[in-house]
Design an enzyme around this catalytic site. Structure first.
Site, short mmCIF file in Angstrom:
data_model
loop_
_atom_site.label_atom_id
_atom_site.label_comp_id
_atom_site.label_asym_id
_atom_site.label_seq_id
_atom_site.Cartn_x
_atom_site.Cartn_y
_atom_site.Cartn_z
N ASP A 1 -23.41 -36.00 17.78
CA ASP A 1 -23.03 -35.40 19.06
C ASP A 1 -22.31 -34.04 19.07
O ASP A 1 -21.98 -33.65 17.90
CB ASP A 1 -22.06 -36.45 19.83
CG ASP A 1 -22.22 -36.46 21.31
OD1 ASP A 1 -22.53 -35.52 22.08
OD2 ASP A 1 -21.78 -37.38 21.92
N GLY B 1 -23.66 -31.70 16.30
CA GLY B 1 -24.86 -31.04 16.78
C GLY B 1 -25.30 -31.35 17.81
O GLY B 1 -24.66 -32.01 18.56
N HIS C 1 -29.72 -39.80 31.28
CA HIS C 1 -29.27 -39.62 32.71
C HIS C 1 -28.37 -38.66 33.25
O HIS C 1 -28.24 -38.36 34.15
CB HIS C 1 -28.67 -41.12 33.15
CG HIS C 1 -27.44 -41.30 32.78
ND1 HIS C 1 -26.46 -42.14 33.51
CD2 HIS C 1 -26.42 -40.63 32.08
CE1 HIS C 1 -25.20 -42.10 33.04
NE2 HIS C 1 -25.28 -41.05 32.12
#
Length: 339
Positions: A204, A230, A250
């Site tokens: 993340d 990342g 989403h």
């Protein structure tokens, strides 16, 4: 009782909806003041509760009485304040607590961004960007306290989804899970806790990984799981035969979703699979909780909730085939894709 629409005139129902944000604001205040935690040991007089929470007794009384109308907290004739079954979920030590979710969605930046919903309706652009002048994740990178509130909220929401995914989806034949956009890592931590042979990688943005190590140690799986900073929109690390994306797509529009899915597909080992955890909107347009989150994504990130057919089209554009979907009791679905 507030929000009990049974046997009420339609006009009154609409009026109560109009003032629904009043309850949300009071819930935010109750959580920030830790009122439920202060009452966990038993009832307190209003004066005592005000003293311990650092509040004005009269103001606190009025806030509590509005919450009482929604079944949250009680104040008796002797001004004794106590928890109710609904108020128990505001305790931070409750395994089913929604305290962090309240902090995330009922106040602070989220509340301010929703004030720009009319801008969203007119332009299709985000309320968050209109109010704060930048994208949500750019803002969070510059505001550590806000980033922690954001991730603690989603961490809390993800606990049940991760547990149910571990119970409902078979990972026996898998070797390595890459959790793309994994944040604090609770979903993969629960998978590794259940499957001793699995290894994992939490991947993340760097600011999103602040407490990932803590989560992995809490579940006793830190020696089997790496933490790699990342951006999945740029690249996804290789070496995994399962790519997990929980509440990632989403936050993105369709092009962004295809981009990250394509990166996952390119990095995925042969025979591997992609598992997307999202709330799926009903094909017939009926109400699901996803409708609420759908407008929240319009306001916050420019993303959206989707139907299963929408996900099938995204998978196809990314060179994947949607091969199955499992609805979890918590309302999330595990949407499987393969090359």
């Amino acid at each position: 009782m507030y929000f009990d629409f049974r046997d009420k005139p339609e006009r009154l129902c609409v009026k109560e909806m109009v003032h629904g944000y009043n309850i949300s604001c009071c819930l935010f205040v109750a959580v920030k003041l830790e009122l439920a935690d202060l009452l966990a040991g038993g009832p307190l007089t209003l004066v005592d509760l005000a003293q311990r929470s650092g509040t004005d007794p009269d103001a606190l009384d009025r806030i509590l009485r509005l919450l009482m109308s929604a079944g949250i907290f009680s104040v008796d004739e002797q001004d004794k304040c106590a928890l109710t079954p609904r108020a128990e979920f505001l305790r931070r030590d409750n395994p089913e607590s929604i305290a962090s979710e309240v902090e995330l969605f009922a106040g602070a930046e989220t509340y301010l961004a929703w004030s720009e919903l009319l801008h969203c309706a007119r332009t299709g652009r985000t309320g968050f960007g209109q109010f704060f002048g930048k994208h949500l994740f750019e803002y969070l990178a510059d505001h550590p306290d806000s980033a922690q509130r954001f991730h603690l909220g989603w961490h809390e929401i993800s606990i049940r989804a991760g547990l149910e995914a571990a119970e409902s989806v078979d990972f026996t034949d898998n070797r390595h899970v890459i959790d793309v956009g994994g944040g604090y890592g609770v979903v993969t931590a629960q998978l590794l806790h259940k499957y001793d042979h699995l290894r994992g990688t939490i991947y993340d943005l760097e600011f999103s990984l602040a407490r990932a190590g803590h989560t992995l140690r809490e579940f006793g799986v830190d020696e089997r799981c790496g933490i790699v900073p990342g951006d999945g929109l740029i690249e996804v690390p290789g070496g995994g035969d399962v790519h997990l994306l929980k509440s990632v797509l989403h936050t993105l529009n369709d092009d962004g979703s295809v981009r990250i899915l394509t990166n996952c597909a390119n990095a995925l080992e042969p025979g591997g699979r992609i598992l997307v955890l999202e709330r799926v909107i009903s094909e017939d347009g009926g109400y699901v909780w996803g409708n609420v989150v759908d407008v929240a994504m319009l306001v916050m990130t420019g993303g959206r909730e989707r139907t299963l057919q929408d996900y099938a089209r995204l998978y196809q554009r990314a060179g994947l085939e949607l091969t199955g979907s499992t609805l979890l009791p918590c309302g999330f679905s595990v949407i499987e894709g393969r090359k």
